[in-house]
Design a protein around this motif. Structure first.
Motif, short mmCIF file in Angstrom:
data_model
loop_
_atom_site.label_atom_id
_atom_site.label_comp_id
_atom_site.label_asym_id
_atom_site.label_seq_id
_atom_site.Cartn_x
_atom_site.Cartn_y
_atom_site.Cartn_z
N UNK A 17 -16.23 -81.91 36.68
CA UNK A 17 -16.11 -82.41 38.05
C UNK A 17 -17.25 -83.37 38.41
N UNK A 18 -16.93 -84.58 38.88
CA UNK A 18 -17.97 -85.50 39.34
C UNK A 18 -18.59 -85.01 40.65
N UNK A 19 -19.91 -85.10 40.75
CA UNK A 19 -20.66 -84.72 41.94
C UNK A 19 -21.59 -85.85 42.35
N UNK A 20 -21.85 -85.89 43.65
CA UNK A 20 -22.90 -86.73 44.21
C UNK A 20 -23.79 -85.82 45.04
N UNK A 21 -25.05 -85.70 44.66
CA UNK A 21 -26.00 -84.86 45.40
C UNK A 21 -26.98 -85.72 46.17
N UNK A 22 -27.52 -85.16 47.25
CA UNK A 22 -28.52 -85.82 48.06
C UNK A 22 -29.55 -84.75 48.45
N UNK A 23 -30.45 -84.45 47.52
CA UNK A 23 -31.33 -83.29 47.67
C UNK A 23 -32.82 -83.61 47.51
N UNK A 24 -33.16 -84.89 47.37
CA UNK A 24 -34.57 -85.25 47.16
C UNK A 24 -35.15 -85.92 48.39
N UNK A 25 -36.09 -85.28 49.07
CA UNK A 25 -36.78 -85.96 50.17
C UNK A 25 -37.67 -87.07 49.62
N UNK A 26 -37.93 -88.07 50.41
CA UNK A 26 -38.80 -89.15 49.97
C UNK A 26 -40.00 -89.26 50.92
N UNK A 27 -41.09 -89.76 50.40
CA UNK A 27 -42.29 -89.92 51.21
C UNK A 27 -42.09 -91.03 52.23
N UNK A 28 -42.73 -90.85 53.38
CA UNK A 28 -42.66 -91.84 54.44
C UNK A 28 -43.77 -91.58 55.42
#
Length: 265
Positions: A17-28
């Motif tokens: 199954x293809x997945x797209x994850x968005x789990x990494x915070x970025x510095x700002x």
């Protein structure tokens, strides 16, 4: 202050199954990532890219069987989100280009349907930050925050017809009302210290006084460290995972957020 946050997702995958994850915070300017870990079990190839809103996205194909994702991050964040009563409205012609998408109606934030309502809510309030605060106060008075009650994503129009909602849906209503007043507003998904029950959390930011400010209709104040993971126009842009093809079973999800001593590394 420093916080340690983790997110664990466990799936039962019937077929590849293809997945797209968005789990990494970025510095700002509001947070600084000191150390992070991202573990896939079993390990599979993954490709990371940055979406149009600057979010770090991970693309992969999960194999059949049990599949898990475990992330952890040490991150420095403020004890209290900035507030700015009286911060002025920024005229549209003076807005930075990158804020313009957050003025438009979107799938779950039908701002074109809230012009009259938003104007009524903010009557008598100074344009800008104070109008956003009035919108948040209205949502708190009219909508009961009910964690865990909303599995189905609903739009701002639907929220406005109900007496209770989850954080994501209350943010949709706040965003729609702000945009109806030509104030850029965007959804944020991330972690919130001391959230009860602990889970991922959603709030919104509005652009006034030349910068983004945090607004959260679910909380009495803005105390507590926040960790932003993803930004977008509404919930469609900030899902922590998106799965394509036949449905998969989410066996479990666990989130932890706790304060930690400043690291020595």
């Amino acid at each position: 202050m420093w916080m340690h946050a983790t997110c664990f997702l466990d799936f039962n995958i019937p077929v590849a199954t293809p997945f797209l994850f968005m789990l990494r915070p970025r510095s700002g300017w509001q947070q600084w990532v000191g150390r992070e870990q991202y573990v896939l079990t079993p390990s599979v190839p993954a490709v990371e890219f940055t979406d149009p809103f600057g979010n770090l996205c991970q693309r992969l194909v999960a194999p059949p069987g049990q599949f898990s994702v475990h992330t952890s991050v040490d991150i420095e964040s403020a004890d209290f989100s900035d507030t700015a009563p009286g911060a002025p409205f920024v005229e549209v012609q003076l807005l930075p280009d990158e804020t313009l998408p957050f003025l438009l109606p979107s799938r779950y934030c039908e701002s074109d349907r809230f012009s009259q309502m938003a104007s009524s809510i903010v009557a008598g309030w100074a344009p800008g930050y104070d109008q956003c605060a009035a919108i948040v106060d209205y949502i708190r008075r009219t909508t009961q925050y009910t964690p865990g009650a909303g599995q189905e994503i609903i739009s701002a129009c639907e929220v406005n017809q109900r007496s209770q909602a989850v954080c994501r849906d209350m943010a949709h209503l706040g965003i729609a009302c702000c945009r109806a007043l030509s104030i850029p507003a965007r959804m944020v998904v991330g972690y919130l210290e001391k959230l009860q029950p602990m889970d991922l959390h959603a709030w919104f930011e509005a652009y006034v006084g030349g910068r983004w400010y945090t607004f959260d209709p679910t909380q009495d104040d803005l105390q507590g460290g926040r960790v932003a993971i993803a930004y977008g126009r509404d919930a469609a842009d900030v899902a922590i995972y998106t799965q394509f093809g036949d449905p998969v079973e989410l066996l479990g999800m666990e989130v932890t957020v706790e304060r930690m001593a400043a690291p020595s590394y």
